[in-house]
Motif scaffolding. Structure first.
Motif, PDB file in Angstrom:
ATOM      1  N   UNK A  69       0.359  -1.559  -0.368  1.00  0.00           N
ATOM      2  CA  UNK A  69      -0.462  -0.192  -0.276  1.00  0.00           C
ATOM      3  C   UNK A  69       0.986   1.823   0.233  1.00  0.00           C
ATOM      4  N   UNK A  70       0.307   2.313  -0.604  1.00  0.00           N
ATOM      5  CA  UNK A  70       0.611   3.288  -0.585  1.00  0.00           C
ATOM      6  C   UNK A  70       1.282   4.065   0.230  1.00  0.00           C
ATOM      7  N   UNK A  71       2.170   4.709   1.179  1.00  0.00           N
ATOM      8  CA  UNK A  71       2.389   5.329   2.417  1.00  0.00           C
ATOM      9  C   UNK A  71       3.493   6.480   1.865  1.00  0.00           C
ATOM     10  N   UNK A  72       3.420   7.399   3.523  1.00  0.00           N
ATOM     11  CA  UNK A  72       4.909   7.922   3.408  1.00  0.00           C
ATOM     12  C   UNK A  72       5.287   8.140   4.388  1.00  0.00           C
ATOM     13  N   UNK A  73       7.115   7.825   4.449  1.00  0.00           N
ATOM     14  CA  UNK A  73       7.972   7.381   5.094  1.00  0.00           C
ATOM     15  C   UNK A  73       8.591   8.357   5.544  1.00  0.00           C
ATOM     16  N   UNK A  74       8.230   9.739   5.416  1.00  0.00           N
ATOM     17  CA  UNK A  74       9.770  10.934   5.114  1.00  0.00           C
ATOM     18  C   UNK A  74       9.706  11.146   6.365  1.00  0.00           C
ATOM     19  N   UNK A  75       9.146  11.199   7.054  1.00  0.00           N
ATOM     20  CA  UNK A  75       8.881  11.310   8.692  1.00  0.00           C
ATOM     21  C   UNK A  75       9.543   9.802  10.031  1.00  0.00           C
TER      22      UNK A  75
END
Length: 169
Positions: free
Chosen positions: A78-84
């Protein structure tokens, strides 16, 4: 039973469910494609239409999507934002992953509960093109969300994303 033994058993059950879900997704997509091709042939070559040509693909599409959701969690697809989150240390990442999994678990359980109610409420209603209950749509949501709960429950227990703890089975 040790935690490792429990997780091995849990993974075995999830692996079996995942193989079943993958087979259902594959079969649903194959039937969907075949019926849509048949519908196109009937419409353009025979200037006719199949009465069930819209209901069957709709059921297949919904079942494929609902059974693919837990597979997406299994393979961390699944699409996820892991930048932080990538900037956190290992213990903070584990806490964030576990908290996220618990929240998804709660949401999925609520969805499964209400979908079960809708399944029961609509079971006596038939689709227009085929003698199949409208509740079949909601039943796929119940099954898919329960399966999702099992996957995110595994993540909540370990605090690890799927790619870190599951071997291919």
């Amino acid at each position: 039973m040790t935690k490792k033994a429990f997780l091995n058993c849990y993974d075995a059950v999830l692996g079996a469910l995942d193989r079943l879900a993958a087979a259902i997704v594959t079969a649903s997509m194959a039937v969907l494609a075949a019926v849509l091709l048949l519908q196109v042939f009937f419409r353009y070559a025979l200037n006719d239409s199949l009465a069930w040509g819209w209901d069957v693909p709709r059921v297949c599409f919904i079942w494929a999507v609902m059974f693919a959701i837990p597979l997406g969690i299994r393979y961390n697809a699944h699409v996820g934002i892991e930048l932080l989150v990538d900037r956190f240390n290992a213990s903070a990442k584990r806490i964030v992953v576990s908290l996220n999994a618990v929240l998804i678990l709660i949401l999925s359980a609520i969805i499964a509960y209400y979908a079960a109610l809708l399944t029961a409420d609509t079971w006596d209603q038939l689709m227009p093109g085929i003698p199949l209950s409208v509740g079949v749509f909601y039943a796929s949501l119940v099954i898919g969300q329960v399966h999702t709960c099992l996957h995110v429950g595994r993540i909540a227990i370990t605090g690890e994303p799927p790619s870190e703890h599951w071997s291919e089975s």
